[in-house]
Design a protein around this motif. Sequence first.
Motif, PDB file in Angstrom:
ATOM      1  N   TYR A  13       7.467   1.431  -7.771  1.00 55.43           N
ATOM      2  CA  TYR A  13       6.437   0.968  -6.534  1.00 55.43           C
ATOM      3  C   TYR A  13       5.032   1.433  -6.831  1.00 55.43           C
ATOM      4  CZ  TYR A  13       7.199   5.690  -4.795  1.00 55.43           C
ATOM      5  OH  TYR A  13       7.160   7.142  -4.700  1.00 55.43           O
TER       6      TYR A  13
ATOM      7  N   THR B  15       3.818  -1.333  -1.696  1.00 59.85           N
ATOM      8  CA  THR B  15       4.178  -1.030  -0.416  1.00 59.85           C
ATOM      9  C   THR B  15       2.926  -0.152   0.324  1.00 59.85           C
ATOM     10  OG1 THR B  15       4.649   1.437  -1.327  1.00 59.85           O
ATOM     11  CG2 THR B  15       6.632  -0.298  -1.724  1.00 59.85           C
TER      12      THR B  15
ATOM     13  N   GLU C  58       6.361   3.521   4.405  1.00 59.32           N
ATOM     14  CA  GLU C  58       7.571   2.462   4.061  1.00 59.32           C
ATOM     15  C   GLU C  58       8.537   3.106   2.979  1.00 59.32           C
ATOM     16  OE1 GLU C  58       5.450  -1.840   4.562  1.00 59.32           O
ATOM     17  OE2 GLU C  58       5.985  -1.079   2.348  1.00 59.32           O
TER      18      GLU C  58
END
Length: 227
Positions: free
Chosen positions: A102, A83, A87
């Motif tokens: 992530y 990412t 975001e």
Amino acid sequence: MKNTVLVVEDEHDIRELLEYNLTRDGFAVRAVESGEQALAAVTRTPPDLILLDLMLPGIDGLHVCRKLKADGTTANIPILMLTAKGEESDIVSGLELGADDYITKPFSPKVVVARARAVLRRRAEAVHGEDEVLTFDKLTVHPGRHEVYVAEQQIELTSSEFRILHYMARRPGWVFSRYQLVDAVHGEKHAVSDRSVDVMIVGLRRKLGDCGHCIETVRGVGYRFRA
Ligand code: CA
């Protein structure tokens, strides 16, 4: 056997960087540059792990994640999202959809590799977590201790016999082919004959005594565990 990873990233340099570092760390890497290609690649050959950029042209990463998690055949493939800053709401959506973790860009390739390994390790542990004790009437299978009891009497099984019994007993009523049972015992692509599975089943039934009838022969197909 190498872990397979699918890298989904539209930026050429980042894709190459990930490919290079993951390959060097022992992963078998495939890389694609769009969501459409990702879905096609996963359907063709499901990888062990997906590194998924969220900001993609066409079908974006969240959409890919949603599709994969909604499909029973791909829902269990772990997803590590890539990412960008800002975001956060997408990250949250992704995690809620079932993505495992992530990494925010810019990232160090070493960190990506370490996170990828961590995700796979957690998955492996979660699979072991399925090691709950199975009890059927007189029969008890204790996966954690690799022990089997019939009417509270411990039964000595070889490790192959144990694995076949556990594999089938986890899914009572399901029918397994001899090939599936060979895979369950020896891992995929192992050269074991159908016949040796039959021999193992005969031995297993005999050792289980009163509970031997739990393992049923399904003619022309294989075997099934009947509780
Ligand atoms: Ca991107």
